[in-house]
Design a protein around this motif. Structure first.
Motif, PDB file in Angstrom:
ATOM      1  N   ALA A 164      53.123  42.986  30.831  1.00  0.00           N
ATOM      2  CA  ALA A 164      54.560  43.245  30.705  1.00  0.00           C
ATOM      3  C   ALA A 164      55.130  43.848  31.987  1.00  0.00           C
ATOM      4  O   ALA A 164      56.238  43.496  32.409  1.00  0.00           O
ATOM      5  N   ILE A 165      54.382  44.743  32.627  1.00  0.00           N
ATOM      6  CA  ILE A 165      54.833  45.324  33.900  1.00  0.00           C
ATOM      7  C   ILE A 165      54.961  44.231  34.952  1.00  0.00           C
ATOM      8  O   ILE A 165      55.966  44.154  35.683  1.00  0.00           O
ATOM      9  N   LEU A 166      53.951  43.369  35.019  1.00  0.00           N
ATOM     10  CA  LEU A 166      53.963  42.309  36.034  1.00  0.00           C
ATOM     11  C   LEU A 166      55.061  41.284  35.758  1.00  0.00           C
ATOM     12  O   LEU A 166      55.708  40.787  36.689  1.00  0.00           O
ATOM     13  N   GLU A 167      55.298  40.956  34.504  1.00  0.00           N
ATOM     14  CA  GLU A 167      56.372  40.015  34.162  1.00  0.00           C
ATOM     15  C   GLU A 167      57.733  40.625  34.505  1.00  0.00           C
ATOM     16  O   GLU A 167      58.641  39.918  34.948  1.00  0.00           O
ATOM     17  N   HIS A 168      57.877  41.936  34.303  1.00  0.00           N
ATOM     18  CA  HIS A 168      59.126  42.614  34.636  1.00  0.00           C
ATOM     19  C   HIS A 168      59.363  42.588  36.145  1.00  0.00           C
ATOM     20  O   HIS A 168      60.492  42.401  36.605  1.00  0.00           O
ATOM     21  N   ARG A 169      58.285  42.760  36.909  1.00  0.00           N
ATOM     22  CA  ARG A 169      58.406  42.748  38.372  1.00  0.00           C
ATOM     23  C   ARG A 169      58.558  41.333  38.919  1.00  0.00           C
ATOM     24  O   ARG A 169      59.250  41.117  39.911  1.00  0.00           O
ATOM     25  N   GLU A 170      57.887  40.382  38.282  1.00  0.00           N
ATOM     26  CA  GLU A 170      57.795  39.029  38.839  1.00  0.00           C
ATOM     27  C   GLU A 170      57.852  38.001  37.704  1.00  0.00           C
ATOM     28  O   GLU A 170      56.826  37.509  37.243  1.00  0.00           O
ATOM     29  N   PRO A 171      59.027  37.685  37.201  1.00  0.00           N
ATOM     30  CA  PRO A 171      59.133  36.737  36.081  1.00  0.00           C
ATOM     31  C   PRO A 171      58.427  35.417  36.386  1.00  0.00           C
ATOM     32  O   PRO A 171      58.545  34.882  37.486  1.00  0.00           O
ATOM     33  N   GLY A 172      57.655  34.935  35.401  1.00  0.00           N
ATOM     34  CA  GLY A 172      56.915  33.687  35.570  1.00  0.00           C
ATOM     35  C   GLY A 172      55.497  33.876  36.063  1.00  0.00           C
ATOM     36  O   GLY A 172      54.761  32.895  36.247  1.00  0.00           O
ATOM     37  N   VAL A 173      55.073  35.126  36.248  1.00  0.00           N
ATOM     38  CA  VAL A 173      53.729  35.390  36.753  1.00  0.00           C
ATOM     39  C   VAL A 173      52.657  34.917  35.766  1.00  0.00           C
ATOM     40  O   VAL A 173      52.854  34.952  34.545  1.00  0.00           O
ATOM     41  N   ILE A 174      51.561  34.443  36.296  1.00  0.00           N
ATOM     42  CA  ILE A 174      50.389  34.094  35.495  1.00  0.00           C
ATOM     43  C   ILE A 174      49.365  35.207  35.678  1.00  0.00           C
ATOM     44  O   ILE A 174      49.072  35.609  36.814  1.00  0.00           O
ATOM     45  N   VAL A 175      48.855  35.736  34.580  1.00  0.00           N
ATOM     46  CA  VAL A 175      47.902  36.843  34.659  1.00  0.00           C
ATOM     47  C   VAL A 175      46.533  36.406  34.152  1.00  0.00           C
ATOM     48  O   VAL A 175      46.420  35.558  33.272  1.00  0.00           O
ATOM     49  N   GLY A 176      45.516  36.998  34.731  1.00  0.00           N
ATOM     50  CA  GLY A 176      44.151  36.791  34.269  1.00  0.00           C
ATOM     51  C   GLY A 176      43.486  38.130  34.070  1.00  0.00           C
ATOM     52  O   GLY A 176      43.532  38.994  34.951  1.00  0.00           O
ATOM     53  N   SER A 177      42.896  38.351  32.905  1.00  0.00           N
ATOM     54  CA  SER A 177      42.245  39.619  32.602  1.00  0.00           C
ATOM     55  C   SER A 177      40.730  39.457  32.682  1.00  0.00           C
ATOM     56  O   SER A 177      40.156  38.565  32.037  1.00  0.00           O
ATOM     57  N   PHE A 178      40.080  40.326  33.467  1.00  0.00           N
ATOM     58  CA  PHE A 178      38.639  40.234  33.695  1.00  0.00           C
ATOM     59  C   PHE A 178      38.039  41.632  33.598  1.00  0.00           C
ATOM     60  O   PHE A 178      38.403  42.529  34.367  1.00  0.00           O
ATOM     61  N   ALA A 179      37.138  41.828  32.653  1.00  0.00           N
ATOM     62  CA  ALA A 179      36.562  43.150  32.410  1.00  0.00           C
ATOM     63  C   ALA A 179      35.884  43.713  33.651  1.00  0.00           C
ATOM     64  O   ALA A 179      35.304  42.974  34.456  1.00  0.00           O
ATOM     65  N   ALA A 180      35.927  45.032  33.775  1.00  0.00           N
ATOM     66  CA  ALA A 180      35.385  45.708  34.956  1.00  0.00           C
ATOM     67  C   ALA A 180      33.872  45.841  34.923  1.00  0.00           C
ATOM     68  O   ALA A 180      33.275  46.247  35.919  1.00  0.00           O
ATOM     69  N   ASP A 181      33.250  45.497  33.804  1.00  0.00           N
ATOM     70  CA  ASP A 181      31.827  45.822  33.655  1.00  0.00           C
ATOM     71  C   ASP A 181      30.940  44.610  33.376  1.00  0.00           C
ATOM     72  O   ASP A 181      29.873  44.737  32.777  1.00  0.00           O
ATOM     73  N   HIS A 182      31.360  43.437  33.818  1.00  0.00           N
ATOM     74  CA  HIS A 182      30.533  42.247  33.644  1.00  0.00           C
ATOM     75  C   HIS A 182      29.830  41.903  34.947  1.00  0.00           C
ATOM     76  O   HIS A 182      30.277  42.265  36.030  1.00  0.00           O
ATOM     77  N   VAL A 183      28.713  41.184  34.829  1.00  0.00           N
ATOM     78  CA  VAL A 183      27.924  40.777  35.992  1.00  0.00           C
ATOM     79  C   VAL A 183      27.996  39.264  36.130  1.00  0.00           C
ATOM     80  O   VAL A 183      27.646  38.530  35.196  1.00  0.00           O
ATOM     81  N   ILE A 184      28.478  38.795  37.290  1.00  0.00           N
ATOM     82  CA  ILE A 184      28.574  37.365  37.592  1.00  0.00           C
ATOM     83  C   ILE A 184      28.087  37.173  39.019  1.00  0.00           C
ATOM     84  O   ILE A 184      28.652  37.741  39.951  1.00  0.00           O
ATOM     85  N   GLY A 185      27.047  36.372  39.185  1.00  0.00           N
ATOM     86  CA  GLY A 185      26.484  36.163  40.517  1.00  0.00           C
ATOM     87  C   GLY A 185      27.064  34.968  41.253  1.00  0.00           C
ATOM     88  O   GLY A 185      27.221  34.992  42.471  1.00  0.00           O
ATOM     89  N   ASP A 186      27.416  33.920  40.518  1.00  0.00           N
ATOM     90  CA  ASP A 186      27.881  32.668  41.113  1.00  0.00           C
ATOM     91  C   ASP A 186      29.394  32.719  41.317  1.00  0.00           C
ATOM     92  O   ASP A 186      30.167  32.316  40.453  1.00  0.00           O
ATOM     93  N   ARG A 187      29.822  33.195  42.477  1.00  0.00           N
ATOM     94  CA  ARG A 187      31.261  33.347  42.717  1.00  0.00           C
ATOM     95  C   ARG A 187      31.970  32.008  42.829  1.00  0.00           C
ATOM     96  O   ARG A 187      33.139  31.880  42.449  1.00  0.00           O
ATOM     97  N   ARG A 188      31.302  30.998  43.379  1.00  0.00           N
ATOM     98  CA  ARG A 188      31.934  29.677  43.475  1.00  0.00           C
ATOM     99  C   ARG A 188      32.191  29.094  42.100  1.00  0.00           C
ATOM    100  O   ARG A 188      33.262  28.546  41.831  1.00  0.00           O
ATOM    101  N   GLY A 189      31.192  29.179  41.231  1.00  0.00           N
ATOM    102  CA  GLY A 189      31.362  28.672  39.874  1.00  0.00           C
ATOM    103  C   GLY A 189      32.449  29.428  39.129  1.00  0.00           C
ATOM    104  O   GLY A 189      33.251  28.834  38.389  1.00  0.00           O
ATOM    105  N   PHE A 190      32.493  30.734  39.326  1.00  0.00           N
ATOM    106  CA  PHE A 190      33.528  31.561  38.701  1.00  0.00           C
ATOM    107  C   PHE A 190      34.909  31.142  39.194  1.00  0.00           C
ATOM    108  O   PHE A 190      35.843  30.964  38.404  1.00  0.00           O
ATOM    109  N   ARG A 191      35.048  30.953  40.503  1.00  0.00           N
ATOM    110  CA  ARG A 191      36.332  30.556  41.071  1.00  0.00           C
ATOM    111  C   ARG A 191      36.797  29.211  40.507  1.00  0.00           C
ATOM    112  O   ARG A 191      37.971  29.047  40.151  1.00  0.00           O
ATOM    113  N   ARG A 192      35.871  28.252  40.407  1.00  0.00           N
ATOM    114  CA  ARG A 192      36.233  26.934  39.858  1.00  0.00           C
ATOM    115  C   ARG A 192      36.796  27.080  38.448  1.00  0.00           C
ATOM    116  O   ARG A 192      37.794  26.449  38.090  1.00  0.00           O
TER     117      ARG A 192
END
Length: 373
Positions: A105-133
């Motif tokens: 809601a804060i981001l939409e108020h600042r920048e209408p039309g924004v796309i947000v992605g929520s990613f937990a702070a405590d997960h382990v992912i080694g393959d950054r390329r696969g994650f990015r895809r």
């Protein structure tokens, strides 16, 4: 990185950094939660690793962190590039619906039309390329009007994760692997988990959600209108001098509930949820058995040892030892052992019983032993 070329010009990352991680007690505490620990032996805390994974995708200036007031100093020390305007502080834990909803809601108020992605702070992912895809496809699905999640391709019949069921493929430009998700299921028993794995249409619920902020808030409002009303009231004053007074009045009244129940499950039932299969390695490091597994990958030793000053002698033993004391720990002929040695508490269990550590924490709460929590 060309964010415009990749369709990321409207994208903003949200990192909810909350939760104690009670199954990792006594290592994880209220004042030193799971995301502030290096559980992989990489030299980076889980929070820092999450930031390093997201910064090349959204840009370091487009990452918002939601955390408790008590953790602000530690979070900012870990993330010196985090903009002050992108720190959202909770006066008390309210679970992921309030945390992610307020950030959106804060981001939409600042920048209408924004796309947000929520990613937990405590997960382990080694393959950054696969994650990015996977994130790029999820953003494309969000542009197409879906709420998207990234489901993890199961590698075993795990009972510690929830699952998402995949239905028919979706014809979305720039998201060729997207399918419709029609339902979520809670953590199964071993027999059910084996059936899910054999079925092939079930993915682990990785807890990652990507959507237009407006769409996420609309879905939240359909299931919890009072919660949305409170969040929108906070967002309207967030960047004004009124923030403090309104937070003190409104935040305690917000319902404490996970976003799975307020957004993900209703969106799936309404046919609005797209899932992108993630074939990268992933773990939420939910207990000490998961830590032992992480350290066993690609290593000859059967015993994982964590702690800068750990002193361990082991003979014919396997499992995980976490030491914060420098005390000598000797293991002889024990398998799948879990030993966590801190200054004021000692945990000894086995990998098979690692999920039961939360019951110890619950018992300590009931007995009023907050001094060790």
């Amino acid at each position: 990185m060309n964010r415009q070329r990749d369709g990321l010009e409207k994208f903003y990352s949200i990192i909810p950094a909350g939760g104690i991680g009670s199954r990792l007690w006594p290592l994880s505490r209220a004042d030193a939660p799971k995301f502030l620990h290096d559980l992989t032996g990489s030299g980076s805390t889980l929070l820092r690793a999450t930031w390093d994974r997201l910064a090349p995708i959204s840009g370091p200036d487009r990452i918002m962190v939601v955390t408790g007031r008590a953790h602000r100093a530690a979070v900012e020390a870990q993330l010196p590039a985090l903009a002050d305007a992108n720190v959202v502080l909770e006066s008390e834990p309210k679970d992921s619906s309030a945390a992610i909803g307020l950030a959106a809601a804060i981001l939409e108020h600042r920048e209408p039309g924004v796309i947000v992605g929520s990613f937990a702070a405590d997960h382990v992912i080694g393959d950054r390329r696969g994650f990015r895809r996977a994130v790029l496809e999820a953003v494309a699905a969000a542009e197409d009007g879906f709420i998207a999640t990234i489901g993890i391709t199961p590698t075993e019949p795990a009972i510690g994760f929830g699952y998402v069921h995949c239905a028919e493929p979706l014809a979305i430009d720039r998201a060729p692997s997207a399918v419709r998700a029609d339902r979520f299921v809670e953590k199964p028993d071993a027999e059910t988990a084996a059936a899910y794995l054999a079925d092939g249409r079930y993915l682990w619920n990785g807890g990652m959600f990507i959507a237009k902020a407006s769409m996420l808030l609309e879905q939240l409002g359909e299931s919890r209108p009072e919660l949305l009303a409170g969040i929108l009231e906070l967002a309207r004053v967030w960047d004004t001098p009124e923030r403090g007074a309104v937070v003190d009045r409104v935040w305690p009244t917000l319902e404490k509930i996970a976003i799975d129940y307020t957004v993900a499950e209703p969106a799936a039932a309404a046919g609005r949820l797209a899932v992108i299969p993630g074939d990268f390695d992933w773990d939420d490091v939910g207990d000490f058995a998961a830590i032992a597994k992480l350290h066993a990958r690609g290593r000859k030793s059967d015993l994982a040892i964590l702690g800068e000053n750990a002193r361990v002698l082991a003979d014919s033993s396997s499992g995980v030892v976490v030491s914060q004391t420098g005390r000598l720990i000797s293991l002889i002929g024990v398998t799948d052992i879990v030993v966590v040695d801190t200054e004021d508490a000692l945990l000894v269990t086995t990998s098979a019983n690692a999920q039961r550590v939360k019951a110890v924490v619950d018992a300590l709460k009931l007995s009023g032993r907050d001094d060790v929590l």
